[in-house]
Design a protein around this motif. Sequence first.
Motif, mmCIF file in Angstrom:
data_model
loop_
_atom_site.group_PDB
_atom_site.id
_atom_site.type_symbol
_atom_site.label_atom_id
_atom_site.label_comp_id
_atom_site.label_asym_id
_atom_site.label_seq_id
_atom_site.Cartn_x
_atom_site.Cartn_y
_atom_site.Cartn_z
ATOM 1 N N THR A 40 0.855 -1.176 0.000
ATOM 2 C CA THR A 40 0.000 0.000 0.000
ATOM 3 C C THR A 40 0.893 1.229 0.000
ATOM 4 O O THR A 40 1.816 1.332 0.801
ATOM 5 C CB THR A 40 -0.921 0.006 1.237
ATOM 6 N N THR A 41 0.624 2.155 -0.922
ATOM 7 C CA THR A 41 1.445 3.359 -1.038
ATOM 8 C C THR A 41 0.585 4.604 -0.831
ATOM 9 O O THR A 41 -0.622 4.591 -1.081
ATOM 10 C CB THR A 41 2.142 3.421 -2.409
ATOM 11 N N VAL A 42 1.234 5.655 -0.356
ATOM 12 C CA VAL A 42 0.569 6.934 -0.097
ATOM 13 C C VAL A 42 1.469 8.068 -0.575
ATOM 14 O O VAL A 42 2.663 7.871 -0.791
ATOM 15 C CB VAL A 42 0.247 7.117 1.406
ATOM 16 N N GLN A 43 0.878 9.247 -0.710
ATOM 17 C CA GLN A 43 1.630 10.451 -1.056
ATOM 18 C C GLN A 43 1.546 11.433 0.120
ATOM 19 O O GLN A 43 0.706 12.310 0.135
ATOM 20 C CB GLN A 43 1.060 11.107 -2.310
ATOM 21 N N ASN A 70 4.624 14.293 -6.195
ATOM 22 C CA ASN A 70 4.055 13.132 -6.873
ATOM 23 C C ASN A 70 4.812 11.835 -6.582
ATOM 24 O O ASN A 70 4.683 10.881 -7.314
ATOM 25 C CB ASN A 70 3.957 13.385 -8.377
ATOM 26 N N TRP A 72 5.450 8.433 -4.372
ATOM 27 C CA TRP A 72 4.690 7.500 -3.546
ATOM 28 C C TRP A 72 5.638 6.835 -2.558
ATOM 29 O O TRP A 72 6.770 6.513 -2.914
ATOM 30 C CB TRP A 72 4.028 6.443 -4.423
ATOM 31 N N SER A 74 5.874 3.807 0.803
ATOM 32 C CA SER A 74 5.218 2.663 1.411
ATOM 33 C C SER A 74 4.502 3.087 2.686
ATOM 34 O O SER A 74 5.071 3.766 3.526
ATOM 35 C CB SER A 74 6.252 1.581 1.742
ATOM 36 N N SER A 111 1.600 -1.910 -6.493
ATOM 37 C CA SER A 111 1.295 -0.803 -5.592
ATOM 38 C C SER A 111 -0.210 -0.568 -5.538
ATOM 39 O O SER A 111 -0.838 -0.285 -6.554
ATOM 40 C CB SER A 111 1.978 0.468 -6.101
ATOM 41 N N TYR A 112 -0.765 -0.673 -4.344
ATOM 42 C CA TYR A 112 -2.156 -0.267 -4.113
ATOM 43 C C TYR A 112 -2.088 1.179 -3.649
ATOM 44 O O TYR A 112 -1.608 1.467 -2.547
ATOM 45 C CB TYR A 112 -2.810 -1.159 -3.052
ATOM 46 N N GLN A 113 -2.524 2.094 -4.491
ATOM 47 C CA GLN A 113 -2.381 3.519 -4.201
ATOM 48 C C GLN A 113 -3.555 4.010 -3.348
ATOM 49 O O GLN A 113 -4.684 4.098 -3.815
ATOM 50 C CB GLN A 113 -2.271 4.300 -5.502
ATOM 51 N N HIS A 114 -3.247 4.321 -2.109
ATOM 52 C CA HIS A 114 -4.246 4.770 -1.142
ATOM 53 C C HIS A 114 -4.280 6.294 -1.136
ATOM 54 O O HIS A 114 -3.261 6.945 -0.919
ATOM 55 C CB HIS A 114 -3.894 4.235 0.245
ATOM 56 N N HIS A 115 -5.465 6.845 -1.351
ATOM 57 C CA HIS A 115 -5.613 8.301 -1.405
ATOM 58 C C HIS A 115 -6.259 8.874 -0.147
ATOM 59 O O HIS A 115 -6.487 10.072 -0.060
ATOM 60 C CB HIS A 115 -6.440 8.699 -2.639
#
Length: 145
Positions: A40-43, A70, A72, A74, A111-115
């Motif tokens: 799971t990744t976040v910005q 921009n 990402w 972990s 990568s599961y991009q978590h917003h």
Amino acid sequence: IEKYIEDDLFMVTYGDGLADVNIGELLSFHKEHGKLATVTTVQPPSRYGIVDIDEREARVLKFGEKIKDNKWVSAGYFVFNRKVFDYLEGGHCILEREPLERLTAEGQLMSYQHHGFFYAMDTFKEYTELNKMWESQQAPWKVWK
């Protein structure tokens, strides 16, 4: 932990961050892509003001306080296929080094991009801030009733 994992898939977290990740969606994403691992990744916003500088004149070209860029990172929430144990070597293995680097090189890490909400708790200041959120009932990670 390998001997305790009975299913083909299992989840791992570092436990030093809080998030409102939808676990069902994360698991569905992992099952759909068919690879061995999902991170799971976040910005996150920068912890500091970002300054672009004209190196020749030392003139500030752009200033941004705690901006999101921009990149990402972990969030420390993983879904693994049990075959990932083949990538782990002994009790001194560092997950973020050889195993994840090898999975990446082999195209097996997605990568599961978590917003949504994510907050790392690495310092006493972060611990204090998260506890204030909890005590004021403003805890975005509390998604249960």
